[in-house]
Design a protein around this motif. Structure first.
Motif, PDB file in Angstrom:
ATOM      1  N   SER A 272       3.368   0.816   6.526  1.00 13.10           N
ATOM      2  CA  SER A 272       2.020   0.964   7.068  1.00 13.10           C
ATOM      3  C   SER A 272       1.998   1.394   8.530  1.00 13.10           C
ATOM      4  CB  SER A 272       1.249  -0.349   6.918  1.00 13.10           C
ATOM      5  OG  SER A 272       1.900  -1.386   7.638  1.00 13.10           O
TER       6      SER A 272
ATOM      7  N   ALA B 205       0.833  -1.211   0.000  1.00 10.45           N
ATOM      8  CA  ALA B 205       0.000   0.000   0.000  1.00 10.45           C
ATOM      9  C   ALA B 205       0.862   1.253   0.000  1.00 10.45           C
ATOM     10  CB  ALA B 205      -0.928  -0.010   1.213  1.00 10.45           C
TER      11      ALA B 205
ATOM     12  N   SER C  30      -3.747   1.360   2.881  1.00  8.84           N
ATOM     13  CA  SER C  30      -4.770   1.442   1.831  1.00  8.84           C
ATOM     14  C   SER C  30      -5.987   2.234   2.298  1.00  8.84           C
ATOM     15  CB  SER C  30      -5.195   0.040   1.399  1.00  8.84           C
ATOM     16  OG  SER C  30      -5.686  -0.699   2.516  1.00  8.84           O
TER      17      SER C  30
END
Length: 234
Positions: free
Chosen positions: A42, A1, A211
């Motif tokens: 992330s 992501a 995401s």
């Protein structure tokens, strides 16, 4: 992501437009020297990976940790995986577990900017750690420009330069609860512009690129990165 967000915002092309030669490292575990490395992930555990790479490429460096938390939370005795809130404790060897980055990274050269959350146990670790911390109260009193001059002075004292770790949660974006009470978008740009002007940036990591991150926040985050690397209006 995280890679997808950087690609979507044409980060590489934008860096090339301000005269950087952009390369993707095939072996990030053994980075060559002389590069300004950008790492994204992330959560804050990406910071430990990025700091480890910087420690392998230099003999001494400082750290400017621009985040709402200190990530100095003491770990449990039987913890195996690195908790996100203990990343900095691990890097500084405060948890007495493998993963410490001494002697390359010393607590005296670590500065936290934008702190606004600290568990009592974490606050005790911070006070005993020799790490410098500037809270939101300090930013209000000093102003971001003067505060960053001091932060850079601390991070560069006796070092080859410094790493920057940035979490979007330190910044107050309109309508985003995770950043509520944090530094403004303009103050974030001020911090990054001071970093670029110092000439001391060795490497940088950005956490929180998931995401589910709102596109407008991802766009601003990449813009902050560009400021840190020296993008100017004129």
């Amino acid at each position: 992501a995280a890679a997808g967000i950087l690609a979507r915002e044409a980060t590489g092309a934008r860096l090339e437009a301000i005269n950087f030669d952009v390369v993707e490292l095939a072996d990030i575990e053994r980075p060559p020297s002389g590069l300004v490395r950008l790492t994204a992930g992330s959560d804050r555990r990406i910071a430990h990976k990025a700091l480890t790479m910087t420690a392998r490429a230099t003999h001494s460096f400082g750290l400017i940790w621009i985040d709402s938390i200190a990530a100095l939370m003491p770990e449990g005795e039987d913890g195996i995986d690195l908790p996100e809130r203990s990343v900095l404790a691990r890097a500084l060897g405060l948890d007495h577990k493998p993963g410490a980055l001494q002697p390359q990274l010393s607590p005296e050269n670590v500065v936290i900017v934008g702190l606004r959350h600290a568990d009592p146990a974490e606050a005790r670790v911070l006070k005993d750690s020799r790490v410098s911390a500037f809270t939101m109260t300090d930013i209000d009193a000093m102003g971001m420009r003067d505060l960053m001059h001091e932060a850079i002075r601390i991070a560069t004292s006796g070092t080859q330069g410094f790493h920057v770790s940035y979490s979007p949660q330190v910044t107050e974006f309109a309508g985003w609860e995770a950043g509520s009470g944090g530094i403004t978008v303009r103050e974030t740009h001020q911090a990054m512009e001071a970093i670029a002007l110092s000439g001391g940036l060795l490497s940088m990591d950005v956490s929180g690129l998931t995401s589910g991150l709102q596109p407008r926040i991802a766009i601003d985050t990449v813009n902050f990165v560009m400021s840190a690397f020296g993008k100017r209006i004129l």
